[in-house]
Design a protein around this motif. Structure first.
Motif, short mmCIF file in Angstrom:
data_model
loop_
_atom_site.label_atom_id
_atom_site.label_comp_id
_atom_site.label_asym_id
_atom_site.label_seq_id
_atom_site.Cartn_x
_atom_site.Cartn_y
_atom_site.Cartn_z
N GLU A 1 0.85 -1.20 0.00
CA GLU A 1 0.00 0.00 0.00
C GLU A 1 0.87 1.24 0.00
O GLU A 1 1.08 1.85 1.04
CB GLU A 1 -0.89 0.00 1.25
CG GLU A 1 -2.02 -0.97 1.22
CD GLU A 1 -3.25 -0.42 0.50
OE1 GLU A 1 -3.39 0.82 0.46
OE2 GLU A 1 -4.02 -1.23 -0.02
N THR A 2 1.41 1.60 -1.14
CA THR A 2 2.19 2.84 -1.19
C THR A 2 1.50 3.78 -2.16
O THR A 2 0.54 3.41 -2.83
CB THR A 2 3.62 2.59 -1.69
OG1 THR A 2 3.54 2.20 -3.06
CG2 THR A 2 4.31 1.49 -0.91
N ARG B 1 -1.24 2.82 -5.12
CA ARG B 1 -2.63 3.31 -5.10
C ARG B 1 -3.01 4.05 -6.38
O ARG B 1 -4.18 4.32 -6.60
CB ARG B 1 -2.85 4.21 -3.88
CG ARG B 1 -3.19 3.41 -2.63
CD ARG B 1 -3.71 4.32 -1.55
NE ARG B 1 -2.68 5.22 -1.08
CZ ARG B 1 -1.86 4.93 -0.07
NH1 ARG B 1 -1.96 3.79 0.56
NH2 ARG B 1 -0.95 5.79 0.31
N LEU B 2 -2.03 4.36 -7.20
CA LEU B 2 -2.35 5.09 -8.45
C LEU B 2 -3.25 4.23 -9.34
O LEU B 2 -3.25 3.01 -9.24
CB LEU B 2 -1.06 5.42 -9.20
CG LEU B 2 -0.20 6.51 -8.58
CD1 LEU B 2 1.15 6.52 -9.25
CD2 LEU B 2 -0.88 7.87 -8.76
N LEU C 1 13.18 6.02 -9.27
CA LEU C 1 12.16 6.67 -8.45
C LEU C 1 11.04 5.71 -8.05
O LEU C 1 10.57 5.72 -6.92
CB LEU C 1 11.57 7.87 -9.20
CG LEU C 1 12.30 9.19 -9.06
CD1 LEU C 1 11.42 10.32 -9.55
CD2 LEU C 1 12.70 9.43 -7.60
N VAL C 2 10.61 4.88 -9.00
CA VAL C 2 9.53 3.95 -8.68
C VAL C 2 9.98 2.96 -7.61
O VAL C 2 9.26 2.68 -6.66
CB VAL C 2 9.05 3.21 -9.95
CG1 VAL C 2 8.02 2.15 -9.58
CG2 VAL C 2 8.45 4.19 -10.93
N THR D 1 3.79 -3.18 -9.06
CA THR D 1 3.08 -2.11 -8.37
C THR D 1 1.59 -2.15 -8.66
O THR D 1 0.83 -1.41 -8.04
CB THR D 1 3.60 -0.71 -8.78
OG1 THR D 1 3.47 -0.58 -10.19
CG2 THR D 1 5.04 -0.51 -8.39
N THR D 2 1.17 -2.97 -9.62
CA THR D 2 -0.23 -2.96 -10.01
C THR D 2 -0.90 -4.31 -9.76
O THR D 2 -2.03 -4.37 -9.30
CB THR D 2 -0.37 -2.62 -11.50
OG1 THR D 2 0.48 -1.53 -11.78
CG2 THR D 2 -1.78 -2.25 -11.84
N GLY D 3 -0.20 -5.40 -10.05
CA GLY D 3 -0.81 -6.71 -9.93
C GLY D 3 -1.51 -7.07 -11.23
O GLY D 3 -2.04 -6.20 -11.93
#
Lengths: 269, 255
Positions: free
Chosen positions: A21-22, A26-27, A63-64, A135-137
């Motif tokens: 949950e970062t 969440r984007l 950065l990511v 980051t998305t799944g």
């Protein structure tokens, strides 16, 4: 054997990471997908002799990694898995492209430069793709693809392939374990059983996949994979998208590392 | 309540390779009944379940749920009313989290996400694994996986529960937990199993199948106590009904 089971757990690491949950997680998935696509196009569009300008694209994965709190080592390990293929493709470049250039007093063939740029491009693109998944799944990513009007069939194919890889690997691991327990003195698998082993695996995997599919149908599956998340695009998502695309455009048009270099040397003078 | 009735009439099924798995089966199961279907390996139990669920279609005869025939057209409706728990929970759990797995069915029926959430939580609560909702299914133990698989069916609010070997490969305590769970359901239950002690405890009625045909259909208390009949069908009396190997006295199981 242990290797296969380990890589199975490894593979699911991406799923685990995707549940963090970062801010990045969440984007909106579509925003991340679009950014990744633009990134891939921008990286690939560089000429094969331009290495310097390419380096500014390192900024994005770094950065990511930082914001999404991802373990760098385990993701880079996956990138390295792909690199041998690129070496296979690019290793002949130095022989075909003989023209010589001088870099910092060293004369090398231009082939080496193209090889290096290929290597870097591969590293950057594969990292970007892995970061997208981590980051998305896969489920939300599929949702994003559907929002971009990619046909249902392709999205489903992607998702189910992703799911069934683990099914296949479990079957492989079990079969190999059974084999090795009854052939303790052997290294690997004797070639006389390669055929029947592979055949067995295919049949078993078919059967397994069929049962999984039946279980899906019994619960009302009709071909649409619904993940229940119907997120709205927020201002933050748009800002994130615009910021990165602007950066990619600037980095594509101007050679940022060179500008910084000039600036620094200018200051020194 | 005739709409929860399951009726099978002259059912035949032959596999493409010519193997006759089900041969002229007929029976009726009424609302709220709990029926055990038993038989030796290869007797045709699993095929029968697949026929009931409309995964396979009979070569002859018909299956009716309520007053509706099981055909391609009526499948979505039928499958919403009948939930099947597979023998191997790994076949049933394929999403990344337990929550998503249990939500898979309700989402396919296009329920509102609020309603989905409520049903998922309720189903997980019922089987007692609410605390596992964010875990990945492949990391659960055997008993937890079984509970998750049952929850994934319960979340669809079926009227009829069909279970293939619900207690297979469970340790004694997990088996007991699953049995207690099944006992608490008021659904119509159809259970196939080799665990005859479980059938004896959970099902009032038993159907014995041998080579694709019904040998006997009646009260569990009578059928499962008939050693001779069971023996001819490749079965044995439930252990709970056999004599104690040490003192020779029949002991009653915990009910």
């Amino acid at each position: 054997m242990a290797n296969i089971m380990n890589s199975l757990y490894d593979m699911r690491l991406l799923d685990d990471l995707a549940r963090k949950e970062t801010f990045i997680h969440r984007l909106h998935p579509m925003v991340k997908l679009v950014i990744t696509i633009v990134y891939l196009i921008a990286v690939v569009s560089f000429d094969r002799y331009e290495i310097g300008a390419l380096l500014s694209f390192l900024f994005y994965p770094v950065l990511v990694f930082a914001f999404a709190e991802l373990p760098i080592a385990s993701i880079l390990k996956r990138v390295l898995l792909i690199e041998p293929f690129i070496i296979g493709i690019g290793i002949l470049n130095p022989f075909f492209d003989h023209q010589l250039i001088v870099i910092g007093g060293i004369t090398i063939s231009r082939g080496w430069v193209t090889f290096l740029s290929l290597f870097i491009k591969c590293g950057l693109t594969v990292t970007a793709a892995l970061l997208l998944i981590a980051t998305t799944g896969m489920d939300r990513l599929a949702g994003a693809l559907r929002m971009l009007k990619i046909p249902r069939l392709f999205v489903l194919q992607l998702l189910l392939t992703y799911r069934y890889i683990s099914v296949l690997m479990e079957e492989v691991a079990r079969t190999l374990r059974a084999y090795s327990l009854r052939a303790p003195a052997q290294q690997g698998i004797h070639r006389s059983v390669w055929g029947s082993l592979a055949g067995q695996l295919i049949l078993r995997t078919f059967e397994r996949a069929q049962r999984v599919y039946q279980a899906m149908c019994l619960r009302g599956f009709t071909g649409e994979y619904l993940t229940g998340v119907n997120e709205k695009i927020k201002t933050l998502d748009v800002a994130y998208l615009v910021a990165w695309i602007l950066f990619f455009a600037v980095a594509r048009i101007y050679n940022i590392p060179m500008l910084i270099g000039l600036l620094i040397t200018g200051v020194i003078k | 309540m005739s709409h929860h009735k399951v009726e099978v009439k002259n059912l035949h099924y032959t596999y493409p390779d010519g193997h006759k798995a089900v041969n002229d089966l007929s029976f009726q199961i009424h609302h709220g009944e709990s029926v055990g279907i038993i038989g030796a390996n290869g007797a045709g139990k699993s095929t029968l379940l697949l026929l009931l669920m409309g995964v396979l279609f009979p070569s002859q005869g018909e299956v009716c749920v309520g007053d509706v025939h099981v055909t391609k057209k009526t499948l979505p409706n039928i499958r919403q009313r009948m939930g099947m728990v597979f023998q191997d929970p790994d076949d049933q759990l394929f999403m990344t989290t337990v929550y998503d797995d249990v939500a898979f069915g309700p989402r396919n029926y296009k329920l509102d996400e609020k309603e989905v959430e409520q049903r998922v939580l309720q189903a997980l609560e019922m089987v007692g694994i609410l605390h596992l909702k964010d875990r990945a299914p492949f990391k659960l133990s055997g008993g937890e996986k079984r509970s998750a698989a049952i929850a994934s069916v319960l979340s669809m609010h079926p009227d009829i529960l069909i279970m293939d070997e619900p207690t297979a490969a469970l340790d004694p305590k997990s088996r007991r937990r699953v049995m207690r769970l099944l006992k608490s359901f008021e659904h119509t239950k159809i259970i196939t199993s080799h665990d005859l002690d479980m059938v004896f405890e959970l099902c009032d009625r038993t159907i014995v199948i041998n080579k694709g045909e019904i040998v006997v259909d009646g009260l569990s208390s009578e059928i499962l106590a008939n050693a001779e009949l069971l023996d001819t069908c490749g079965l044995e009396m439930p252990l709970g009904l056999q004599n104690c190997p040490i003192c020779g006295i029949t002991v009653k199981n915990e009910k």
